[in-house]
Design a protein around this motif. Structure first.
Motif, PDB file in Angstrom:
ATOM      1  N   ARG A   1       0.823  -1.204   0.000  1.00 14.97           N
ATOM      2  CA  ARG A   1       0.000   0.000   0.000  1.00 14.97           C
ATOM      3  C   ARG A   1       0.863   1.262   0.000  1.00 14.97           C
ATOM      4  NH1 ARG A   1      -5.460  -0.327   2.290  1.00 14.97           N
ATOM      5  NH2 ARG A   1      -4.852  -2.177   3.430  1.00 14.97           N
TER       6      ARG A   1
ATOM      7  N   ARG B   1      -1.540  -7.971  -0.671  1.00 13.39           N
ATOM      8  CA  ARG B   1      -2.961  -8.037  -1.013  1.00 13.39           C
ATOM      9  C   ARG B   1      -3.611  -6.689  -1.349  1.00 13.39           C
ATOM     10  NH1 ARG B   1      -8.577 -10.007   1.407  1.00 13.39           N
ATOM     11  NH2 ARG B   1      -8.359  -8.446   3.022  1.00 13.39           N
ATOM     12  N   PRO B   2      -3.384  -5.650  -0.535  1.00 11.99           N
ATOM     13  CA  PRO B   2      -4.084  -4.390  -0.834  1.00 11.99           C
ATOM     14  C   PRO B   2      -3.779  -3.874  -2.239  1.00 11.99           C
ATOM     15  CG  PRO B   2      -3.044  -4.289   1.333  1.00 11.99           C
ATOM     16  CD  PRO B   2      -2.579  -5.568   0.694  1.00 11.99           C
TER      17      PRO B   2
ATOM     18  N   VAL C   1      -3.086  -5.644  -4.915  1.00 15.29           N
ATOM     19  CA  VAL C   1      -3.817  -6.427  -5.901  1.00 15.29           C
ATOM     20  C   VAL C   1      -5.307  -6.085  -5.831  1.00 15.29           C
ATOM     21  CG1 VAL C   1      -4.455  -8.767  -6.588  1.00 15.29           C
ATOM     22  CG2 VAL C   1      -2.094  -8.253  -5.931  1.00 15.29           C
ATOM     23  N   ASP C   2      -5.807  -5.927  -4.589  1.00 14.85           N
ATOM     24  CA  ASP C   2      -7.210  -5.537  -4.423  1.00 14.85           C
ATOM     25  C   ASP C   2      -7.478  -4.214  -5.130  1.00 14.85           C
ATOM     26  OD1 ASP C   2      -7.505  -7.720  -2.888  1.00 14.85           O
ATOM     27  OD2 ASP C   2      -7.736  -6.675  -0.980  1.00 14.85           O
ATOM     28  N   ALA C   3      -6.492  -3.328  -5.058  1.00 11.63           N
ATOM     29  CA  ALA C   3      -6.679  -2.011  -5.651  1.00 11.63           C
ATOM     30  C   ALA C   3      -6.521  -2.053  -7.159  1.00 11.63           C
ATOM     31  CB  ALA C   3      -5.686  -1.021  -5.044  1.00 11.63           C
ATOM     32  N   GLY C   4      -6.106  -3.205  -7.681  1.00 14.27           N
ATOM     33  CA  GLY C   4      -6.006  -3.340  -9.116  1.00 14.27           C
ATOM     34  C   GLY C   4      -4.741  -2.742  -9.699  1.00 14.27           C
TER      35      GLY C   4
ATOM     36  N   ALA D   1      -3.370 -10.293 -10.060  1.00 13.47           N
ATOM     37  CA  ALA D   1      -3.458 -11.204  -8.918  1.00 13.47           C
ATOM     38  C   ALA D   1      -2.360 -12.267  -8.919  1.00 13.47           C
ATOM     39  CB  ALA D   1      -4.828 -11.870  -8.878  1.00 13.47           C
TER      40      ALA D   1
ATOM     41  N   ASP E   1      -6.196  -9.184   7.759  1.00 15.16           N
ATOM     42  CA  ASP E   1      -5.273 -10.164   7.191  1.00 15.16           C
ATOM     43  C   ASP E   1      -4.653 -11.033   8.282  1.00 15.16           C
ATOM     44  OD1 ASP E   1      -5.824  -9.301   4.717  1.00 15.16           O
ATOM     45  OD2 ASP E   1      -3.931  -8.263   4.372  1.00 15.16           O
TER      46      ASP E   1
ATOM     47  N   GLU F   1     -13.110  -3.349  -0.971  1.00 17.49           N
ATOM     48  CA  GLU F   1     -12.199  -2.238  -0.754  1.00 17.49           C
ATOM     49  C   GLU F   1     -12.239  -1.372  -2.009  1.00 17.49           C
ATOM     50  OE1 GLU F   1     -10.723  -0.058   1.069  1.00 17.49           O
ATOM     51  OE2 GLU F   1      -9.335  -1.420   2.082  1.00 17.49           O
ATOM     52  N   THR F   2     -12.165  -0.063  -1.832  1.00 19.25           N
ATOM     53  CA  THR F   2     -12.142   0.789  -3.022  1.00 19.25           C
ATOM     54  C   THR F   2     -10.699   1.152  -3.346  1.00 19.25           C
ATOM     55  OG1 THR F   2     -12.489   2.665  -1.569  1.00 19.25           O
ATOM     56  CG2 THR F   2     -14.403   1.852  -2.746  1.00 19.25           C
ATOM     57  N   ASP F   3     -10.407   1.251  -4.623  1.00 16.94           N
ATOM     58  CA  ASP F   3      -9.085   1.765  -4.978  1.00 16.94           C
ATOM     59  C   ASP F   3      -9.177   3.285  -4.981  1.00 16.94           C
ATOM     60  OD1 ASP F   3     -10.198   2.591  -7.341  1.00 16.94           O
ATOM     61  OD2 ASP F   3      -9.113   1.187  -8.618  1.00 16.94           O
TER      62      ASP F   3
ATOM     63  N   MET G   1     -13.293  -2.868  -5.384  1.00 24.87           N
ATOM     64  CA  MET G   1     -12.523  -4.070  -5.649  1.00 24.87           C
ATOM     65  C   MET G   1     -13.050  -5.196  -4.762  1.00 24.87           C
ATOM     66  SD  MET G   1     -10.680  -2.338  -7.672  1.00 24.87           S
ATOM     67  CE  MET G   1      -9.839  -3.754  -8.326  1.00 24.87           C
ATOM     68  N   VAL G   2     -13.067  -6.389  -5.300  1.00 27.34           N
ATOM     69  CA  VAL G   2     -13.608  -7.525  -4.548  1.00 27.34           C
ATOM     70  C   VAL G   2     -12.533  -8.605  -4.430  1.00 27.34           C
ATOM     71  CG1 VAL G   2     -15.405  -9.289  -4.472  1.00 27.34           C
ATOM     72  CG2 VAL G   2     -15.889  -7.063  -5.494  1.00 27.34           C
ATOM     73  N   SER G   3     -12.011  -8.819  -3.233  1.00 27.09           N
ATOM     74  CA  SER G   3     -11.064  -9.937  -3.098  1.00 27.09           C
ATOM     75  C   SER G   3     -11.838 -11.148  -2.576  1.00 27.09           C
ATOM     76  CB  SER G   3      -9.885  -9.586  -2.208  1.00 27.09           C
ATOM     77  OG  SER G   3     -10.307  -8.895  -1.080  1.00 27.09           O
TER      78      SER G   3
END
Lengths: 281, 342, 438, 111
Positions: B224, B250-251, B253-256, B260, D23, D66-68, D74-76
């Motif tokens: 992050r 993870r954050p 990847v979650d944030a795009g 992944a 986590d 979570e939002t970017d 975003m969906v994990s």
């Protein structure tokens, strides 16, 4: 076409944890699974059977009675026959003794119905030795192709196959005579979601159980602890990782910090790296 | 047969060459063999070098510590295949009965070692990370990780010879070559014919693989704290300079910001590189389980209390946008380009 | 393979309701398939509850000989009422709890459910795991005739399908037994941790003399920040199950992170010492249907019945669910047997399932506490104000040394009046009585 | 939806909850992640973008949402424990939620 697949039931090492108090493995609640590479080996055998228009897939394992569960999963995946080689006398086997038992079993299976191809996963995730497959091929005196990723041709009539194998430089395309033993990577065949009728068949299937003496005798000198040249001297959990020094740019200045970082990078001795891919010039 | 003085404990190292290029692990093993030799009275370090027209590589083996090199030369050995190599080397082992035989745990070495051990009927400890001589009985203590690195096991082979082990590349230090070292070359006759080999190589596809961080030796990972996808260009530059790959927590990847397939951690991949540089990663347990097996961890974070510092070999409290460009300059100056430097 | 896969009955879900139904039907001679989406029965199950044995004994009279993997018998139970820094603890311990088998046990579902499913398999039911039922198959008249799964060649047919899918009632909706999803005001979200502690240490902390004693505690008040909901602490064999549940609506409205609410509970000064040094081995979350009697789905349609959480069979007030599920599963199974005998699988025939349940505690209790969820939701003072009040009153009471007792009583009453008017208190009591009576 | 009157509510807003890194909790869970199929999807990103205050960011017990920084949701799904809260509590019913493929998703060891 007759394919034999040798599989192993392993603890799911991705879920193994160390008890921070005692430093021992927490085995409780760790699921037993079919070794991940082996399930691809089963899938590869089943797909090969479909490709050549029929035949038999026999799956074998050496292990405790509980390993029957793993065999059933292979039956779900399409295996026709499952044999559990299970006896206390097999306990404590290293790779040499294990390869003896599996090779002997395959000889017996071969006598009933000639075997054209043998599949192993490239390694088991609990031991990671990758030695049993090569050992079995050597004992059976048949060609060995490790790290197989694809079967390009499979010609039963001509008794030949063309197999792709992953090596450091890329993909090696090998022609081999049959029978051949392959140890496979996951790419060899993606595991399909097994059809429901197969699950039902497996739920009703009883694997055959072979012991050290029945239906065929195994050489007592070559099995279990007796047949194993290696012994575990000691086993221990690696010391939990502890942090090293923490330094700050604010306190030491950028140059000093980078110099320390370079020393740590040096410590990883990565200078003599072989590239993961590409040409070795 | 010329099995002179079978009582001399011989420590053998398999010299792996392909396309006339020796795999560095062979030299690492010669270095290890030298150290073992010091603890094994009267022992000698020798190298086994099969191939075709490879005798000119023998001097390198002397420079890295072999006193004798067995050269097995035959056209069937030009390209590595299991059968001719296994037969050739097993015969040599049977003839000279070495005490210890070390092979690199490479694709080739892992293919070959099990076949030799089975032919000779001896014990093999695969994929070791540590070797020593047990002082009590002068046998090889070969230590290897098991259960996915959660347990270390020291394996002994008491009564069978040779005591065989394969050793992972790059876990042992590269010895300094001695430029003017010399030794004896033994040319070993081997007369297998091509028609006796059941496997033929049709072709070799030299292909770039799909990026897979699980196999990377150097990983530069961002969290992050990198702040956005733009920052990963910087991490990529460092990774390129070190011959490594970029990964993420993870954050990220979650944030795009990253695919992944690059995620390290409980719900991502488990990696075990030689060097892991964690930039802007706080180091939640979820992430740490995926990378704590790295040999060396370098962590850069602005937060001095970041849990990643608890496991880092070196922790740097600072701005990654300041530290990493400086690192890139240093690294480029020293050409860590991922190629072999021999 | 050719030909349809056909069974006498299909059970969706290998939880307590589904297994009880399958067991009953298999024993009655039906060819039964249980389809479970988890890797094994129990893989998806989690509860913060106590397992009552009466319902189990009803379907499996010899259950004790079959060595069920219970954690500990409940030999002490009661309530903790937390204020932010204190607790009033009302615990009941009795010699009468010390019998075998006991009336109630703590249970870990991933251990218990596989055992229970095995009993159905032993009775002849076929258990298929790792297979998700994706939809119901219906004939042209809308009667349920089977299910489709996410497996290739995955359609299975049977004249009767028993839905025991759990709280996410997708199939129940598809069957037309309930009109829509449960609204978040009638569903509780519970999070739970399993914390490992050596059995000896655990016994010392909870004052237990051995493995045949155990504690079940319901916790109110500050544990849910005074919002409607409860916390719980149960002793397992060598660990503690600790969790907190609140209506999902409360988490939504107040933007609460469930795991942070749980963490706050764990750090409460009265709770923390019990957990010290324990290692979190598992965390999980699950929904609990609390729609109550009036919003339960229809229990039967043509060729289909529903049981357990999917049917909302939970008595939240008494933290009961598995026993309702097992009893309902048994009744559904018996109804299926009767339907096979009569050759009639119509909704009209299967409606005897509901009539049977009305004769049991399942529907009687649910009916009695039909207003509980609404009541608690509309009267948060029971969780917040009153619990804090009780704690403060207790503090006064126990620390009021040197103050005339009359003054102390006066102060306590004054405190009550400041927080809530006397008429308010009277009104609350009346509402509570009505909710309890049903 | 919520008929509770102000003033009767316990003073939730004043309570400070301890920060928990999710986590660190889900690390003890065993997942069989279905790499190919996400079982949770956002139906329409525009709806999430307009949603205020995005309650799923808080109530999801596995912090799957979570939002970017561009506000995209975003969906994990890999971390999902399959409780189903988002399916019913998303104020706009904007979550396409199904059960994971058989055998996949979370597998509790204790439960």
């Amino acid at each position: 076409m007759h394919a034999v697949v040798a599989i192993k039931q392993v603890p799911d090492t991705s879920n193994v944890r160390i008890d921070p108090e005692t430093g021992t493995l927490i085995r409780e609640g760790v699921p037993a699974i079919v070794n991940p590479y082996d399930i691809h080996a089963v899938e590869a055998a089943v797909q090969l059977k479909e490709r050549v228009g029929g035949g038999q897939v026999t799956v074998i394992t050496m292990g405790p009675p509980k390993a029957a569960e793993a065999l059933l999963e292979c039956v779900e995946q399409g295996a026709d026959r499952a044999i559990l080689i299970s006896d206390r006398k097999f306990g404590g086997a290293d790779t040499l003794a294990t390869s003896y038992v599996l090779a002997r079993a395959i000889e017996v299976i071969n006598a009933e119905l000639p075997v054209d191809i043998i599949f192993f996963g490239k390694q088991a995730i609990d031991g990671d030795t990758a030695q049993v497959g090569p050992g079995v091929a050597t004992r059976l005196n048949i060609p060995l192709i490790t790290y197989a990723v694809a079967i390009e041709e499979f010609d039963l009539a001509a008794r030949r196959a063309v197999v792709h194998r992953r090596v450091e430089q890329g993909i090696e395309v090998l022609e081999t005579t049959l029978p051949v033993l392959l140890t496979v990577e996951k790419e060899i065949a993606p595991v399909r979601h097994a059809p429901l009728p197969r699950l039902i068949a497996a739920a009703r299937y009883q694997p055959e159980v072979w012991t050290a003496t029945s239906p065929v005798p195994f050489d007592p000198q070559q099995i279990g602890l007796k047949g194993s040249p290696t012994v575990v001297g000691k086993a221990y959990t690696p010391a939990p990782r502890s942090g090293g020094e923490v330094i700050s740019v604010a306190a030491l200045g950028l140059d000093a910090v980078v110099a320390r970082a370079m020393a740590v990078i040096e410590q990883a001795h990565i200078r003599n790296l072989q590239p993961v891919t590409g040409v070795v010039s | 047969m010329n099995a002179e003085q079978p009582t001399i404990p011989r420590i053998w190292v398999f010299v792996e060459q392909q396309e006339h290029q020796v795999h560095p692990v062979s030299w690492e093993l010669l270095g290890a063999a030298k150290r073992l030799s010091a603890d094994l009275p009267g022992s000698v370090v020798e190298a086994v070098l099969p191939g075709h027209q490879v005798a000119d590589l023998a001097p390198q083996a002397f420079q890295y510590g072999a006193s004798r090199v067995y050269v097995i030369d035959n056209p069937v050995l030009e390209i590595y295949r299991n059968l001719p190599y296994a037969v050739a080397v097993s015969r040599l082992v049977t003839e000279y009965r070495p005490e210890i035989f070390l092979i690199g745990a490479t694709t080739l070495g892992r293919d070959l070692a099990g076949s030799i051990a089975t032919r000779v009927g001896t014990g093999l400890t695969a994929d070791c990370t540590e070797l020593s001589i047990d002082p009590a009985n002068h046998i090889l203590a070969a230590t290897r990780p098991t259960f996915g690195g959660n347990l270390m096991a020291t394996i002994l082979c008491r009564r069978h010879r040779p005591q065989m082990a394969t050793v992972r590349p790059r876990v042992l230090p590269m010895p300094e070559p001695v430029p003017d070292a010399t030794g004896e070359v033994v040319n070993v006759p081997f007369n297998m014919r091509e028609e006796d080999v059941p496997v033929k190589r049709l072709r070799l596809i030299r292909a770039k693989e799909q990026p897979n961080i699980e196999y990377a030796d150097v990983i530069v990972a961002g969290g992050r704290g990198v702040g956005g996808p733009e920052g990963f260009a910087l991490l990529q530059e460092l990774a390129d300079a070190l011959g490594g790959m970029v990964a993420a927590s993870r954050p990220v990847v979650d944030a795009g910001w990253l695919d992944a397939s690059r995620q390290v951690g409980q719900t991502g991949k488990t990696v075990r590189p030689k060097l892991y540089i964690a930039a802007g990663i706080s180091g939640a347990v979820q992430h740490r389980v995926g990378m704590s097996g790295a040999d060396v961890i370098l962590a850069i974070n602005t937060d001095p209390n970041a849990p990643i510092f608890q496991i880092a070999t070196l922790g740097i409290v600072g701005d990654l946008y300041e530290v990493i460009p400086a690192l890139i300059r240093q690294v480029k100056g020293q050409s860590y380009d991922g190629q072999a430097h021999l | 393979m050719t030909g349809r896969l056909t069974f006498d009955a299909i059970v969706v879900g290998a939880g307590p309701a589904g297994v009880a139904a399958a067991l009953t039907m298999a024993r009655g001679g039906l060819n039964v398939i249980i389809i479970e989406r988890g890797r094994f029965a129990g893989a998806k199950n989690l509860f913060g509850g106590v397992f009552y044995t009466h319902a189990l004994a009803d379907v499996l009279p010899d259950y004790w000989e079959r060595k069920p993997p219970f954690e500990r018998p409940v030999t002490e139970q009661g309530y903790w009422m937390l204020s932010p820094d204190s607790a009033i603890r009302v615990m009941h311990k009795s010699e009468r709890y010390l019998k075998e088998p006991a009336d109630a046990y703590t249970v870990l579902r991933a251990r218990f459910d596989p055992w229970f499913a095995e009993q159905a398999v032993a009775a002849g039911a076929l258990l298929i795991t790792r297979t998700t039922v994706t939809r119901l198959l219906k004939d042209e008249r809308g009667r349920v005739i089977g299910v489709d799964t996410d497996r290739p060649e995955g359609q299975v047919y049977a004249p009767i399908v028993i839905i025991a899918e759990g709280v996410n009632n997708l199939l129940t909706q598809q069957a037309g037994l309930i009109a829509s999803d449960l609204p978040p005001k009638y569903v509780a979200l519970a999070v739970k941790e399993y914390i490992n502690l050596p059995a000896k240490e655990l016994q010392t902390r909870f004052g237990l003399s051995g493995p045949r004693e155990g504690v079940a505690i319901d916790v109110f008040g500050d544990v849910t920040l005074g919002l409607p909901g409860t916390g719980f602490i149960y002793t397992d064999q060598s660990g503690i199950s600790i969790g907190v549940g609140m209506l999902l609506d409360e988490f939504v409205t107040h933007r609460l992170r469930p795991y942070e609410v749980l963490e706050r509970f764990k750090r409460h000064p009265v709770v923390r010492p019990y957990l010290e040094g324990g290692e979190v081995r598992e965390y999980g979350a699950h929904l609990i249907p609390e729609m109550g009697y009036d919003r339960m789905p229809k229990l039967a349609g043509d060729g289909v019945m529903v049981a357990g959480d999917a049917a909302g069979m939970v008595d939240a007030l008494h933290r009961e669910g598995t026993n309702l599920a097992i009893t309902a599963g048994k009744m559904a199974g018996e109804t299926a047997l009767a339907a096979h005998q009569a050759g009639d699988f119509s909704a009209a025939f299967l409606s005897q399932y509901r009539r049977k349940l009305e004769g049991t505690f399942v529907l009687q209790d649910m009916k009695q506490y039909r207003r509980m969820t609404d009541f608690l939701e509309s009267s948060p003072q029971f969780m917040g104000t009153y619990v804090n009040l009780l704690n403060e009153a207790a503090l006064r009471y126990f620390t009021a040394h040197g103050i005339p007792k009359r003054t102390m009583e006066h102060e306590i009453l004054k405190m009550v009046r400041e927080r809530r008017s006397f008429t308010g208190v009277a009104w609350d009591m009346l509402k509570l009585m009505r909710a309890m009576r049903g | 939806m919520n008929h509770r009157k102000n003033g009767q509510t316990a003073p939730v807003a004043e309570v400070e909850l301890p920060h928990v890194n999710i986590d660190d909790l889900i690390v003890c869970l065993k997942y069989y992640v279905d790499e190919e199929n996400a079982h949770i999807r956002i139906k329409d990103q525009a709806i999430c973008a307009a949603c205020n205050p995005k309650p799923c960011l808080a109530f999801c017990p596995a912090h799957v949402f979570e939002t970017d920084r561009h506000g995209r949701m975003m969906v994990s799904y890999q971390a999902c424990v399959e409780c189903g809260s988002c399916r019913i509590a998303c104020p706009f019913r904007n979550v396409d939620w199904r059960l994971p493929r058989g055998g996949h998703g979370v597998a509790y060891k204790y439960g």
